[in-house]
Scaffold this motif. Structure first.
Motif, PDB file in Angstrom:
ATOM      1  N   ILE A 193      44.010  42.857  22.879  1.00 43.89           N
ATOM      2  CA  ILE A 193      44.468  43.769  23.395  1.00 43.89           C
ATOM      3  C   ILE A 193      44.243  43.348  24.880  1.00 43.89           C
ATOM      4  CG2 ILE A 193      44.584  45.956  21.841  1.00 43.89           C
ATOM      5  CD1 ILE A 193      42.921  46.783  24.016  1.00 43.89           C
ATOM      6  N   ARG A 194      45.100  43.884  25.361  1.00 44.68           N
ATOM      7  CA  ARG A 194      45.595  43.732  27.480  1.00 44.68           C
ATOM      8  C   ARG A 194      46.254  44.457  28.035  1.00 44.68           C
ATOM      9  NH1 ARG A 194      49.799  38.296  27.362  1.00 44.68           N
ATOM     10  NH2 ARG A 194      51.479  39.590  27.906  1.00 44.68           N
ATOM     11  N   LEU A 195      45.798  44.496  29.544  1.00 38.38           N
ATOM     12  CA  LEU A 195      46.310  45.163  30.074  1.00 38.38           C
ATOM     13  C   LEU A 195      47.374  44.356  31.334  1.00 38.38           C
ATOM     14  CD1 LEU A 195      44.210  47.464  31.761  1.00 38.38           C
ATOM     15  CD2 LEU A 195      45.706  47.708  29.639  1.00 38.38           C
ATOM     16  N   THR A 196      48.441  44.489  31.683  1.00 36.19           N
ATOM     17  CA  THR A 196      49.377  43.018  32.238  1.00 36.19           C
ATOM     18  C   THR A 196      50.516  44.300  33.270  1.00 36.19           C
ATOM     19  OG1 THR A 196      51.292  41.025  32.040  1.00 36.19           O
ATOM     20  CG2 THR A 196      51.313  43.157  29.927  1.00 36.19           C
ATOM     21  N   GLY A 197      51.265  43.349  33.708  1.00 38.70           N
ATOM     22  CA  GLY A 197      51.845  44.436  34.699  1.00 38.70           C
ATOM     23  C   GLY A 197      51.704  45.128  35.965  1.00 38.70           C
ATOM     24  N   GLY A 198      49.922  45.117  36.379  1.00 39.95           N
ATOM     25  CA  GLY A 198      49.350  45.822  37.735  1.00 39.95           C
ATOM     26  C   GLY A 198      48.835  45.469  38.393  1.00 39.95           C
TER      27      GLY A 198
ATOM     28  N   ASP B 152      56.630  53.635  27.250  1.00 38.43           N
ATOM     29  CA  ASP B 152      55.021  52.784  26.741  1.00 38.43           C
ATOM     30  C   ASP B 152      53.635  52.982  27.578  1.00 38.43           C
ATOM     31  OD1 ASP B 152      56.860  50.899  25.372  1.00 38.43           O
ATOM     32  OD2 ASP B 152      56.993  49.259  26.980  1.00 38.43           O
ATOM     33  N   VAL B 153      52.732  52.727  26.706  1.00 36.12           N
ATOM     34  CA  VAL B 153      50.943  53.161  27.665  1.00 36.12           C
ATOM     35  C   VAL B 153      51.032  52.439  28.593  1.00 36.12           C
ATOM     36  CG1 VAL B 153      49.058  53.525  26.841  1.00 36.12           C
ATOM     37  CG2 VAL B 153      50.542  53.802  24.777  1.00 36.12           C
ATOM     38  N   SER B 154      50.545  52.592  29.711  1.00 38.99           N
ATOM     39  CA  SER B 154      50.473  52.332  30.569  1.00 38.99           C
ATOM     40  C   SER B 154      49.080  52.358  31.063  1.00 38.99           C
ATOM     41  CB  SER B 154      51.720  51.984  31.621  1.00 38.99           C
ATOM     42  OG  SER B 154      51.988  51.072  31.757  1.00 38.99           O
ATOM     43  N   LEU B 155      47.948  52.933  31.536  1.00 33.79           N
ATOM     44  CA  LEU B 155      46.770  53.197  31.650  1.00 33.79           C
ATOM     45  C   LEU B 155      45.857  51.980  33.144  1.00 33.79           C
ATOM     46  CD1 LEU B 155      43.735  52.644  29.869  1.00 33.79           C
ATOM     47  CD2 LEU B 155      45.802  51.408  29.155  1.00 33.79           C
ATOM     48  N   ALA B 156      44.766  53.376  33.783  1.00 34.69           N
ATOM     49  CA  ALA B 156      43.579  52.121  34.470  1.00 34.69           C
ATOM     50  C   ALA B 156      42.467  52.591  34.056  1.00 34.69           C
ATOM     51  CB  ALA B 156      43.933  52.941  36.187  1.00 34.69           C
ATOM     52  N   CYS B 157      41.504  51.312  33.647  1.00 36.79           N
ATOM     53  CA  CYS B 157      39.919  51.357  33.968  1.00 36.79           C
ATOM     54  C   CYS B 157      39.278  51.235  34.733  1.00 36.79           C
ATOM     55  CB  CYS B 157      39.693  50.586  32.694  1.00 36.79           C
ATOM     56  SG  CYS B 157      40.806  50.694  31.148  1.00 36.79           S
ATOM     57  N   SER B 158      37.966  52.431  34.884  1.00 36.01           N
ATOM     58  CA  SER B 158      37.025  51.644  36.183  1.00 36.01           C
ATOM     59  C   SER B 158      37.107  50.524  35.831  1.00 36.01           C
ATOM     60  CB  SER B 158      36.042  53.121  35.931  1.00 36.01           C
ATOM     61  OG  SER B 158      35.913  52.717  34.563  1.00 36.01           O
ATOM     62  N   VAL B 159      36.231  49.577  37.042  1.00 38.28           N
ATOM     63  CA  VAL B 159      35.144  48.392  37.326  1.00 38.28           C
ATOM     64  C   VAL B 159      33.566  48.808  37.320  1.00 38.28           C
ATOM     65  CG1 VAL B 159      35.604  46.573  38.434  1.00 38.28           C
ATOM     66  CG2 VAL B 159      37.511  47.281  37.649  1.00 38.28           C
ATOM     67  N   VAL B 160      32.936  48.125  36.573  1.00 43.05           N
ATOM     68  CA  VAL B 160      31.803  48.546  37.112  1.00 43.05           C
ATOM     69  C   VAL B 160      31.429  47.596  37.850  1.00 43.05           C
ATOM     70  CG1 VAL B 160      29.290  48.382  35.133  1.00 43.05           C
ATOM     71  CG2 VAL B 160      31.735  48.858  34.060  1.00 43.05           C
ATOM     72  N   ASP B 161      30.969  47.608  39.280  1.00 47.63           N
ATOM     73  CA  ASP B 161      30.172  46.944  39.515  1.00 47.63           C
ATOM     74  C   ASP B 161      29.312  46.117  39.651  1.00 47.63           C
ATOM     75  OD1 ASP B 161      28.626  46.001  42.262  1.00 47.63           O
ATOM     76  OD2 ASP B 161      28.799  47.558  43.689  1.00 47.63           O
ATOM     77  N   PRO B 162      29.069  45.312  40.079  1.00 44.74           N
ATOM     78  CA  PRO B 162      28.028  43.802  38.709  1.00 44.74           C
ATOM     79  C   PRO B 162      26.788  44.085  39.204  1.00 44.74           C
ATOM     80  CG  PRO B 162      30.445  42.921  40.029  1.00 44.74           C
ATOM     81  CD  PRO B 162      30.242  44.325  40.287  1.00 44.74           C
TER      82      PRO B 162
END
Length: 466
Positions: free
Chosen positions: A22-27, A117-127
């Motif tokens: 899977i992947r997220l694209t177009g954002g 179509d499903v589109s979503l946003a995930c949070s980013v873990v601060d490294p």
């Protein structure tokens, strides 16, 4: 035979799971966009039928991001009209490691268009975040929400079964608050869908959960997760305590901008359909039994509340309610609120007259009584004294006594007063004191054959003897 068994096992696995990437694209970034699935050499889309938070949680976890920031976006399907729709009716529990481990319709079997179509946003873990960093999510304010801890590079929930009040104190302290507060259950906080992997035991004085004893747990799903409410208030306030603020003068305390204590913070109120009963209940809660009225908020210092939160809450009070917490209340999250929605209240001190009015009436009554008394005294002094029956003061001739008519006695002219000279004593006086009048009795009686005194000859009511 062995090869046959391996082949059967592999076919069984393939029949249960169709493995795909899977992947997220177009954002605008890697953690946001349209969800695509790679199957049979082609990237295709996923239909949003039945799509919710558990499915988004699995996708974000599989891609290495934090929990979902937005489970379903609606504006990232540009460019997908020529692609195949691979999945439909995806159903996850939330703790799956990969999306293909969830259930769904037969691949490429769907009843959707690309508008779904499903589109979503995930949070980013601060490294730069350290292990055992924590945050609160899904709360109405930043100090309220479900507690999650960064464990082995992934945000995981904490289960409430073994959680203690000492743990809450440490967690709120680690988040930068002074202490934990009693959680208000009015706002729905979800339990989340990440796996439960660690458990803490704190004494209460630690500055961070990292200094508490921790026990790694076998991954399993928890249905009662830890939810916290932290506060920076030194004093302990109750749910829906209220106060009036923004007064320009310190001695005016019965009016001002309304603030209530909710979710661990003081904030103004954006209330739909606030009316007389709600104002009366608020004033009773503040100790004013005379009711009150809403007033213009701009009569007060609005700068004092500009930085405070706005509580979106609606009250339905009855006339017997004594506190706002007694009223029926609910979150009005559909309302569009700002500090222009703030309102102010002016409470009355009592149900009767104010202290100033009572003092004015008392002083006026005293002054009025004094003047009434003074007028009566003056009138009494200016009036002539009433005549007595035994008055021996000489009256001028031809003077009569005028009697006021009454309802019981007809008006008639009065007889002239008896002359003060040469009047004989009365019979009663002589009988009581005979010695006093003895010499007078020895004096011969007057000769009434002579002419009467001049008094009788001039009086029109005189009597003639003979």
């Amino acid at each position: 035979m062995l090869l046959l068994r391996v082949a059967l096992t592999l076919s069984l696995i393939i029949s249960v799971y169709s493995v795909f990437e899977i992947r997220l694209t177009g954002g605008p970034s890697d953690n946001e966009g349209r969800l695509e699935v790679y199957h049979n050499g082609e990237w295709g889309t996923v239909c949003d039928d039945g799509w919710n938070s558990p499915e988004a949680q699995v996708v974000c976890r599989e891609l290495g991001f934090g929990p979902p920031e937005n489970d379903l976006l609606s504006d990232s399907n540009v460019g997908s009209e020529y692609q195949s729709i691979i999945l439909d009716d995806v159903q996850c529990d939330g703790d799956e490691a990969r999306l293909y481990m969830c259930t769904y319709n037969t691949i490429r079997s769907h009843d959707c268009t690309h508008n779904e179509d499903v589109s979503l946003a995930c949070s980013v873990v601060d490294p730069d975040l350290e292990e055992y960093s924590i945050h609160l999510v899904d709360g109405i304010y930043s100090n309220v929400g479900r507690l999650e801890v960064l464990y082995r590079g992934e945000w995981t929930i904490l289960c409430n079964d073994e959680w203690t009040s000492e743990n809450s104190e440490v967690a709120c302290r680690q988040l930068g608050y002074k202490r934990s507060d009693e959680l208000v259950n009015g706002y729905q906080i979800s339990d989340g869908y990440s796996s439960y992997e660690v458990e803490f035991t704190c004494n209460g004085y630690e500055s961070s959960l990292i200094y508490c004893h921790n026990n790694p747990q076998t991954k399993y799903f928890c249905y009662d997760t830890v939810k916290l409410q932290c506060t920076n208030e030194d004093e302990h306030y109750n749910h829906l305590d209220a106060k009036l603020v923004g007064q320009y003068e310190n001695d005016i305390v019965n009016e001002g901008i309304v603030q209530v204590f909710l979710y661990g913070v003081w904030g103004t109120v954006c209330a739909y359909d606030w009316g007389e009963l709600e104002t009366e209940t608020l004033c009773k809660q503040l100790g004013y039994q005379g009711g009150g009225e809403t007033t213009n908020v701009y009569n007060y210092n609005t700068f004092e509340v500009d930085e405070s939160p706005i509580h979106k809450i609606t009250f339905n009070c009855d006339d017997y309610d004594e506190n706002l917490s007694d009223c029926e209340s609910y979150e009005n999250t559909y309302e569009s609120c700002s500090h222009f929605s703030d309102f102010a209240v002016k409470c009355k001190h009592s149900g009767g007259l104010s202290g100033g009015a009572i003092a004015g009436i008392t002083i006026g009554s005293i002054v009025g009584l004094y003047w009434c008394y003074a007028c009566l005294c003056r009138k009494k002094k200016s009036s002539p004294p009433p005549a007595e029956n035994n008055d021996t003061t000489a009256q001028p001739e031809n003077a009569g006594v005028e009697l006021q008519p009454t309802t019981n006695m007809p008006t008639s002219p009065s007889a002239p007063p008896a002359p003060s000279q040469d009047l004989p004593p009365s019979y009663t006086a002589v009988m009581e004191e005979p010695d006093k009048y003895k010499s007078s009795l020895e004096t011969p009686p007057p000769d009434y054959s002579q002419s009467p005194p001049s008094y009788y000859s001039t009086n029109p009511n005189h009597i003639t003897y003979g």
